[in-house]
Scaffold this motif. Sequence first.
Motif, short mmCIF file in Angstrom:
data_model
loop_
_atom_site.label_atom_id
_atom_site.label_comp_id
_atom_site.label_asym_id
_atom_site.label_seq_id
_atom_site.Cartn_x
_atom_site.Cartn_y
_atom_site.Cartn_z
N LEU A 52 -5.83 1.86 5.24
CA LEU A 52 -4.63 1.94 4.42
C LEU A 52 -4.95 2.28 2.97
CD1 LEU A 52 -1.54 1.51 4.33
CD2 LEU A 52 -1.99 -0.90 3.82
N ALA A 53 -5.98 1.62 2.43
CA ALA A 53 -6.31 1.83 1.02
C ALA A 53 -6.78 3.25 0.72
CB ALA A 53 -7.40 0.84 0.60
N ASP A 54 -7.21 3.99 1.76
CA ASP A 54 -7.71 5.35 1.57
C ASP A 54 -6.65 6.42 1.80
OD1 ASP A 54 -10.19 4.28 1.02
OD2 ASP A 54 -10.94 4.52 3.06
N ARG A 55 -5.45 6.02 2.14
CA ARG A 55 -4.40 7.00 2.38
C ARG A 55 -3.78 7.43 1.06
NH1 ARG A 55 -1.65 3.91 7.62
NH2 ARG A 55 -3.62 3.76 8.77
N PRO A 56 -3.67 8.75 0.84
CA PRO A 56 -3.16 9.24 -0.45
C PRO A 56 -1.81 8.65 -0.84
CG PRO A 56 -4.09 11.05 0.82
CD PRO A 56 -4.06 9.85 1.73
N TRP A 57 -0.91 8.50 0.13
CA TRP A 57 0.42 7.98 -0.23
C TRP A 57 0.35 6.54 -0.69
CZ3 TRP A 57 2.32 3.70 2.16
CH2 TRP A 57 1.82 3.37 3.41
N PHE A 58 -0.63 5.76 -0.16
CA PHE A 58 -0.73 4.37 -0.61
C PHE A 58 -1.31 4.31 -2.02
CE2 PHE A 58 -2.47 0.06 -0.89
CZ PHE A 58 -1.37 -0.67 -0.46
N ALA A 59 -2.21 5.24 -2.35
CA ALA A 59 -2.71 5.31 -3.72
C ALA A 59 -1.57 5.63 -4.70
CB ALA A 59 -3.81 6.36 -3.82
N GLU A 60 -0.66 6.50 -4.27
CA GLU A 60 0.50 6.81 -5.09
C GLU A 60 1.39 5.58 -5.25
OE1 GLU A 60 2.54 10.02 -3.24
OE2 GLU A 60 0.83 11.40 -3.36
N LEU A 61 1.50 4.80 -4.17
CA LEU A 61 2.31 3.59 -4.20
C LEU A 61 1.75 2.61 -5.24
CD1 LEU A 61 4.70 2.85 -2.21
CD2 LEU A 61 3.09 1.29 -1.13
N GLU A 62 0.43 2.47 -5.27
CA GLU A 62 -0.20 1.54 -6.20
C GLU A 62 0.00 1.95 -7.66
OE1 GLU A 62 -3.96 -0.47 -4.11
OE2 GLU A 62 -4.15 1.70 -4.28
N LYS A 63 0.19 3.25 -7.88
CA LYS A 63 0.40 3.74 -9.24
C LYS A 63 1.86 3.75 -9.65
CE LYS A 63 -3.61 6.83 -8.89
NZ LYS A 63 -4.06 8.25 -8.83
N GLY A 64 2.74 3.49 -8.67
CA GLY A 64 4.18 3.58 -8.93
C GLY A 64 4.65 2.53 -9.92
N GLY A 65 5.59 2.91 -10.78
CA GLY A 65 6.11 1.96 -11.75
C GLY A 65 7.49 1.47 -11.42
N ASP A 66 8.13 2.06 -10.44
CA ASP A 66 9.50 1.70 -10.08
C ASP A 66 9.46 0.88 -8.79
OD1 ASP A 66 12.12 1.47 -9.37
OD2 ASP A 66 12.54 3.61 -9.24
N PRO A 67 9.72 -0.43 -8.87
CA PRO A 67 9.63 -1.27 -7.67
C PRO A 67 10.56 -0.82 -6.54
CG PRO A 67 9.71 -2.62 -9.64
CD PRO A 67 9.99 -1.21 -10.07
N VAL A 68 11.75 -0.35 -6.87
CA VAL A 68 12.67 0.11 -5.82
C VAL A 68 12.07 1.31 -5.09
CG1 VAL A 68 14.94 1.09 -5.34
CG2 VAL A 68 14.72 -0.79 -6.98
N ALA A 69 11.47 2.22 -5.85
CA ALA A 69 10.83 3.39 -5.23
C ALA A 69 9.66 2.96 -4.36
CB ALA A 69 10.37 4.37 -6.31
N VAL A 70 8.93 1.94 -4.79
CA VAL A 70 7.81 1.42 -4.00
C VAL A 70 8.32 0.88 -2.67
CG1 VAL A 70 6.04 -0.38 -3.86
CG2 VAL A 70 6.31 0.95 -5.97
#
Length: 207
Positions: free
Chosen positions: A77-95
């Motif tokens: 999971l930690a190596d999936r590009p979309w999860f890396a984007e999730l970790e950088k997200g600033g909008d909790p609703v978008a997360v």
Amino acid sequence: MGEVSGPRRSAETRLRIVRAAHELFVACGYAGTTFQEIASAAGVSVQTVYFHYGSKSRLLRHVVDVASAGDEEPVPLADRPWFAELEKGGDPVAVVRRWVHEAGIVLVRVAPILAVVRDAAAADSGMAAQWARSGERRRTAHGAFVSVLAGLRALRPGLTVERAVDAAVALLSPELFLVVTRECGWSTAGWEEWAAGHLAHDLLPVS
């Protein structure tokens, strides 16, 4: 064109077996599916199925793993590009919405086959162990998602991380997904909108 190499041919054979087994297990159940039927559907000999998997329970475990990952090369999971984007997200609703969207992609593949495991678990200790392992993996994945929200300081005041994970496990469970999409006839997109709304309401502060 050159001949297909041995390892590649073996991988293609395994994929045909897994696809055939997935369809048959979902349609006929664990007890109602035989190696001979799987072999015939995959276009291979029954000896080939035994060679690659040895037992029906081992084959079903592999079917679940492939359905969960989407292919035979599972990416952490930690190596999936979309999860890396999730970790950088600033909008909790978008997360929350992205997590539910990605969960839906997996549930479309894995929920029907997990129902087979669940139904077989009562009479088969190997399937009971598989069902327990699947639950642990889901909880670990949802825990990673909740950790992202906690890192954003986005959890509702008074909500513990453990209870937040409980909410995600329950709302995004394969059982509830099948109830909503099969019994109620909702589309996956309809489930996604509903689940994301409820999960955001349960986890995030009231705006």
